[in-house]
Design a protein around this motif. Structure first.
Motif, PDB file in Angstrom:
ATOM      1  N   TYR A 111       0.848  -1.191   0.000  1.00 41.65           N
ATOM      2  CA  TYR A 111       0.000   0.000   0.000  1.00 41.65           C
ATOM      3  C   TYR A 111       0.884   1.243   0.000  1.00 41.65           C
ATOM      4  O   TYR A 111       1.788   1.377   0.834  1.00 41.65           O
ATOM      5  CB  TYR A 111      -0.925   0.010   1.225  1.00 41.65           C
ATOM      6  N   SER A 135       0.993   5.164   0.476  1.00 44.63           N
ATOM      7  CA  SER A 135       0.234   6.236   1.115  1.00 44.63           C
ATOM      8  C   SER A 135       1.016   7.538   1.079  1.00 44.63           C
ATOM      9  O   SER A 135       2.237   7.541   1.178  1.00 44.63           O
ATOM     10  CB  SER A 135      -0.031   5.856   2.579  1.00 44.63           C
ATOM     11  N   SER A 174      -3.273   1.943  -3.572  1.00 41.91           N
ATOM     12  CA  SER A 174      -3.079   3.317  -3.126  1.00 41.91           C
ATOM     13  C   SER A 174      -4.427   3.990  -2.921  1.00 41.91           C
ATOM     14  O   SER A 174      -5.435   3.576  -3.502  1.00 41.91           O
ATOM     15  CB  SER A 174      -2.282   4.079  -4.192  1.00 41.91           C
ATOM     16  N   ALA A 175      -4.396   5.020  -2.134  1.00 41.44           N
ATOM     17  CA  ALA A 175      -5.552   5.909  -2.056  1.00 41.44           C
ATOM     18  C   ALA A 175      -5.715   6.580  -3.415  1.00 41.44           C
ATOM     19  O   ALA A 175      -4.826   6.508  -4.266  1.00 41.44           O
ATOM     20  CB  ALA A 175      -5.329   6.963  -0.972  1.00 41.44           C
ATOM     21  N   ASN A 178     -13.896   8.293   0.975  1.00 38.14           N
ATOM     22  CA  ASN A 178     -12.502   7.895   0.744  1.00 38.14           C
ATOM     23  C   ASN A 178     -12.049   6.852   1.763  1.00 38.14           C
ATOM     24  O   ASN A 178     -11.285   5.935   1.431  1.00 38.14           O
ATOM     25  CB  ASN A 178     -11.572   9.107   0.795  1.00 38.14           C
ATOM     26  N   THR A 237      -9.564   3.451   1.654  1.00 36.76           N
ATOM     27  CA  THR A 237      -8.280   3.381   2.348  1.00 36.76           C
ATOM     28  C   THR A 237      -8.311   2.380   3.504  1.00 36.76           C
ATOM     29  O   THR A 237      -7.345   1.635   3.707  1.00 36.76           O
ATOM     30  CB  THR A 237      -7.822   4.758   2.853  1.00 36.76           C
ATOM     31  N   ASP A 275      -2.912   7.512   8.165  1.00 35.23           N
ATOM     32  CA  ASP A 275      -2.702   6.158   7.641  1.00 35.23           C
ATOM     33  C   ASP A 275      -1.631   5.426   8.454  1.00 35.23           C
ATOM     34  O   ASP A 275      -1.794   4.254   8.786  1.00 35.23           O
ATOM     35  CB  ASP A 275      -2.290   6.183   6.168  1.00 35.23           C
TER      36      ASP A 275
END
Length: 147
Positions: A6, A8, A34-35, A66, A70, A96
């Motif tokens: 991931y 971030s 990913s976001a 969102n 996430t 995060d």
């Protein structure tokens, strides 16, 4: 095993692409998540729920929408890279990192040395601190292929 990484944080440079390219060149068995990195799209994530006259409520709705993405991607990752850039403060990246730490997910911070002090707690919970995408790829190579 395919490792899920991931990515971030900061969205204004190509650090994500550099890590993805480096991992691909190294032949690492990874997939990246990913976001949303399109700033306008992220800000508008909650707009389908109706207009708001107050920016706070627009941001509130969009942050909730969102967070669906996430939260799930963070929970599903094997490792994360949390990037802090120098142009903007990435409060979302710090959040995060806190979620990753609370879930016991290993993460690597990626930032320049001039922001060590404000990130001391975030770095303290990280498994590593890198200053370049190349260093991150080196860590991934070691962790995934033991060498």
């Amino acid at each position: 095993m395919i490792w899920t990484i991931y990515l971030s944080g900061e969205i204004h440079t190509d650090w994500r692409q550099q890590i993805m390219d480096g991992a691909q060149a190294a032949g690492l068995p990874v997939e990246f998540t990913s976001a949303v990195t399109d700033h306008d799209a992220s800000d508008a994530a909650g707009d389908s729920l109706g207009p708001e006259s107050d920016g706070f409520w627009r941001d509130h709705k969009s942050s909730k929408v969102n967070a669906i993405r996430t939260k799930n991607l963070i929970e599903q990752c094997d490792i994360a890279v949390v990037r802090f850039g120098d142009k903007y403060k990435q409060w979302n990246a710090a959040f995060d990192a806190g979620q990753l730490a609370a879930l016991g997910k290993p993460y690597i911070t990626l930032h320049d040395s001039d922001i060590i002090h404000p990130l001391k707690e975030v770095d303290g919970a990280a498994m590593a601190w890198a200053q370049t995408p190349e260093q991150v790829v080196g860590i991934l190579k070691y962790v995934i292929s033991a060498g």
